[in-house]
Design a protein around this motif. Structure first.
Motif, short mmCIF file in Angstrom:
data_model
loop_
_atom_site.label_atom_id
_atom_site.label_comp_id
_atom_site.label_asym_id
_atom_site.label_seq_id
_atom_site.Cartn_x
_atom_site.Cartn_y
_atom_site.Cartn_z
N CYS A 26 26.62 40.41 33.61
CA CYS A 26 25.96 41.71 33.59
C CYS A 26 24.44 41.54 33.50
CB CYS A 26 26.50 42.48 32.39
SG CYS A 26 26.07 44.20 32.43
N LEU A 27 23.99 40.66 32.63
CA LEU A 27 22.56 40.41 32.46
C LEU A 27 21.96 39.85 33.76
CD1 LEU A 27 20.09 40.39 30.63
CD2 LEU A 27 20.81 38.17 29.74
N THR A 28 22.69 38.95 34.42
CA THR A 28 22.23 38.36 35.68
C THR A 28 22.07 39.43 36.75
OG1 THR A 28 23.32 36.28 35.11
CG2 THR A 28 22.79 36.59 37.43
N GLN A 48 29.57 47.69 16.68
CA GLN A 48 29.64 46.26 16.38
C GLN A 48 29.74 45.42 17.66
OE1 GLN A 48 32.95 45.34 13.84
NE2 GLN A 48 32.24 43.27 13.43
N LYS A 49 30.52 45.94 18.64
CA LYS A 49 30.68 45.25 19.92
C LYS A 49 29.43 45.38 20.79
CE LYS A 49 34.63 43.22 20.91
NZ LYS A 49 35.80 42.97 21.28
N LEU A 50 28.75 46.54 20.67
CA LEU A 50 27.61 46.81 21.56
C LEU A 50 26.30 46.24 21.05
CD1 LEU A 50 28.42 50.49 22.64
CD2 LEU A 50 29.01 48.35 23.79
N ALA A 51 26.21 45.99 19.73
CA ALA A 51 24.95 45.48 19.16
C ALA A 51 24.46 44.19 19.83
CB ALA A 51 25.11 45.29 17.65
N PRO A 52 25.34 43.18 20.05
CA PRO A 52 24.87 41.96 20.71
C PRO A 52 24.36 42.22 22.13
CG PRO A 52 27.11 41.65 19.86
CD PRO A 52 26.76 43.08 19.65
N GLY A 56 20.72 41.27 23.24
CA GLY A 56 20.60 40.27 24.31
C GLY A 56 19.95 40.80 25.57
N PHE A 57 20.13 42.12 25.85
CA PHE A 57 19.60 42.68 27.09
C PHE A 57 18.19 43.25 26.92
CE2 PHE A 57 23.83 43.76 29.46
CZ PHE A 57 24.25 42.46 29.28
N GLY A 58 17.81 43.56 25.68
CA GLY A 58 16.47 44.13 25.46
C GLY A 58 16.27 45.40 26.27
N ASP A 59 15.13 45.46 26.97
CA ASP A 59 14.78 46.66 27.74
C ASP A 59 15.79 46.98 28.84
OD1 ASP A 59 12.59 46.80 26.16
OD2 ASP A 59 11.18 45.99 27.65
N THR A 188 36.35 37.34 46.35
CA THR A 188 35.91 35.97 46.06
C THR A 188 36.39 35.64 44.66
OG1 THR A 188 33.89 36.29 47.35
CG2 THR A 188 33.92 34.41 45.87
N THR A 189 36.97 34.46 44.47
CA THR A 189 37.38 34.07 43.12
C THR A 189 36.53 32.90 42.64
OG1 THR A 189 39.18 32.64 43.92
CG2 THR A 189 39.76 34.90 43.37
N ILE A 190 36.15 32.97 41.36
CA ILE A 190 35.32 31.94 40.73
C ILE A 190 36.18 31.24 39.68
CG2 ILE A 190 33.20 31.50 39.40
CD1 ILE A 190 32.53 32.71 42.11
N LEU A 191 36.25 29.90 39.77
CA LEU A 191 37.14 29.13 38.89
C LEU A 191 36.31 28.20 38.00
CD1 LEU A 191 38.80 29.90 41.57
CD2 LEU A 191 40.27 27.96 41.00
N PRO A 192 35.85 28.70 36.84
CA PRO A 192 35.03 27.84 35.97
C PRO A 192 35.89 26.89 35.12
CG PRO A 192 34.83 30.19 35.38
CD PRO A 192 35.99 30.05 36.30
N GLY A 193 35.26 25.76 34.76
CA GLY A 193 35.83 24.87 33.75
C GLY A 193 35.51 25.45 32.37
N PHE A 194 35.40 24.58 31.35
CA PHE A 194 35.10 25.06 30.00
C PHE A 194 33.63 25.47 29.93
CE2 PHE A 194 34.46 24.46 25.29
CZ PHE A 194 35.25 25.54 24.92
N ILE A 195 33.40 26.77 29.67
CA ILE A 195 32.05 27.33 29.75
C ILE A 195 31.34 27.20 28.40
CG2 ILE A 195 30.69 29.35 30.38
CD1 ILE A 195 33.11 30.47 31.82
N MET A 196 30.10 26.73 28.43
CA MET A 196 29.26 26.66 27.23
C MET A 196 27.87 27.16 27.60
SD MET A 196 31.05 25.50 24.64
CE MET A 196 29.81 24.92 23.47
N GLY A 197 27.03 27.35 26.59
CA GLY A 197 25.64 27.76 26.83
C GLY A 197 25.35 29.12 26.23
N PRO A 198 24.07 29.50 26.20
CA PRO A 198 23.66 30.74 25.53
C PRO A 198 24.03 31.98 26.35
CG PRO A 198 21.75 29.65 26.51
CD PRO A 198 22.92 28.75 26.75
N SER A 199 24.69 32.93 25.69
CA SER A 199 25.08 34.19 26.32
C SER A 199 24.85 35.31 25.31
CB SER A 199 26.55 34.13 26.71
OG SER A 199 27.01 35.41 27.09
N PRO A 200 24.58 36.55 25.80
CA PRO A 200 24.32 37.64 24.85
C PRO A 200 25.46 37.89 23.87
CG PRO A 200 23.70 38.28 27.08
CD PRO A 200 24.37 36.95 27.20
#
Length: 328
Positions: A26-28, A48-52, A56-59, A188-200
Motif C-alpha cells: 500500500c505504501l509503495t 489499534q490496527k490502524l495506528a501503525p 508508517g504512512f505519515g502524510d 499475476t501471482t507473486i511467490l515470495p520466500g520468507f519476507i523480512m525487513g522494515p514495514s509499517p
C-alpha cells in the motif's frame, strides 16, 4: 486542481492493508502516486490496527481510503472492489496452527468474482514459495536444476503437505482455474520466500517475531545452518511492477533473494547489543552449510527488473525500525 487529477487516476484496491506485506504494498502504491488507493481492513474503527498505518504512512495516510471487508464474507469483498481498475490481493490467513485452506481459497475466489463483477483489468495476487516448493519427492528438481515458476507444490503428495503450504497452493490454483473458466482480466501471482525487513505494520507477526527472537534475548546461542530471505520492500515493489508491466500479465514470479548462514545474520545484528539488544554471540552446535533447495529468481530480475536488497541491509534496517519503535 488536485482533486480533478486524483479523479482521473485509476483505482487500486489492496486487500489486507494492515498486514506486514499488505501495508508495504500500500505504501509503495501511494508513494508511486499514479493510483487512487483503497485498502480493505476487517474494521475501520479498530484504532489499534490502524495506528501503525498512520505512523508508517505519515502524510500519505490521508490519501488512503479504507473500507471494511472480510476474507470469509464474499459480498463484502465484492463491494470493496467497486470502481476498481486493479486489485492487489495480499490478504491471506498465515498461521501454522491449521485451517488456513478454507478461508484462503474462499477469499481468493471472492476476489476473483469481484474482478469479474466490476470489470477489473488486472489482479495481482500474493502467493508464496510454499505454492511451488513442495512437490512430491519424485517430482522435485534434481540439482543443478532449480525450483522455478513452472514448479507446483502437490497438496496430495505421499509425504503430506502442511496446512499453510496447502492453503497457498490451492488458493493460487483456484485463481488460475477461475480465470480459465471466466476470462476477461489478467492475473499475476507473486511467490515470495520468507519476507523480512522494515514495514509499517507487523501484521500477524511472523517476520517481526523472527527478528524479535534474535534481538530480545530469547536465544542463548547462534543457531547453525541457513535460511533464505527476501526484503519486504522488494516484494512490495514487485506487486507494483506487476500492475504496471504488460509483460507481467498472466505470469508467476518467484521473489527470493538468497540463502545466508544464520551465524552471519546474528553477526550483522550483534552491533545492536550496544543499543540494548541481546543478540547471542556464542555459536551453537551444528555445522554451517548453505545447502538447501535451489531457487531461481531470474524471472523477477529480468521481467520485473527487481534489484534485490542485500540481506544484511534488510536485517539491519528491520532491527533498527524495531528498536526505534521501542519494541526491543
Amino acid at each position: 486542481d488536485a482533486t480533478l487529477m486524483s479523479d482521473q487516476k485509476p483505482l487500486v484496491v489492496v486487500t489486507g492493508v494492515t498486514g506486514y506485506l499488505g501495508s508495504a504494498v500500500c505504501l509503495t502504491l501511494l508513494k508511486d502516486g499514479s493510483y487512487k488507493v483503497r485498502g480493505t481492513v476487517r474494521s475501520t474503527s479498530n484504532e489499534q490496527k490502524l495506528a501503525p498505518l498512520k505512523a508508517g504512512f505519515g502524510d500519505l495516510f490521508s490519501q488512503l481510503e479504507l473500507v471494511e471487508a472480510d476474507l470469509n464474507d464474499e459480498a463484502s469483498l465484492v463491494a470493496a472492489c467497486a470502481g476498481a481498475t486493479y486489485v492487489v490481493h495480499t490478504a491471506s490467513p498465515f498461521n501454522f496452527n491449521g485451517d488456513c485452506t478454507g478461508p484462503a481459497v474462499a477469499g481468493t475466489n471472492a476476489v476473483m468474482k469481484a474482478c469479474t463483477t466490476h470489470k477489473v483489468k488486472k489482479c495481482v495476487i500474493t502467493s508464496s514459495c510454499a505454492a511451488m516448493q513442495a512437490p512430491a519427492k519424485t517430482d522435485a528438481p534434481v540439482p543443478p536444476k532449480m525450483y522455478d515458476e513452472t514448479c507446483w507444490s502437490n497438496p496430495d503428495r505421499p509425504e503430506g503437505l502442511h496446512d499453510y503450504m496447502k492453503s497457498k497452493t490451492l488458493a493460487e490454483k483456484a485463481a488460475w482455474e477461475y480465470q480459465k473458466a471466466n476470462p476477461g482480466f489478467d492475473i499475476t501471482t507473486i511467490l515470495p520466500g520468507f519476507i523480512m525487513g522494515p514495514s509499517p505494520c507487523a501484521g500477524d507477526g511472523s517476520s517481526v517475531g523472527w527478528m524479535k527472537a534474535v534481538l530480545d534475548g530469547s536465544k542463548t546461542e547462534i543457531p547453525r545452518g541457513n535460511m533464505g530471505f527476501v526484503d519486504v520492500r522488494d516484494v512490495a515493489l514487485a506487486h507494483l511492477k506487476a500492475l504496471q508491466l504488460p509483460e507481467a500479465a498472466n505470469e508467476r514470479f518467484i521473489l527470493f533473494n538468497e540463502r545466508v548462514l544464520l551465524k552471519d545474520v546474528y553477526g550483522w545484528l550483534a552491533k545492536y547489543n550496544e543499543k540494548g539488544a541481546k543478540v547471542p554471540t556464542r555459536l551453537g552446535e551444528g555445522e554451517d552449510s548453505l545447502a538447501g533447495d535451489l531457487i531461481d529468481n531470474t524471472k523477477s530480475r529480468t521481467v520485473l527488473k527487481i534489484e534485490y536488497t542485500p540481506v544484511e541491509k534488510t536485517m539491519c534496517e528491520h532491527a533498527e525500525l524495531l528498536i526505534a519503535q521501542g519494541q526491543i
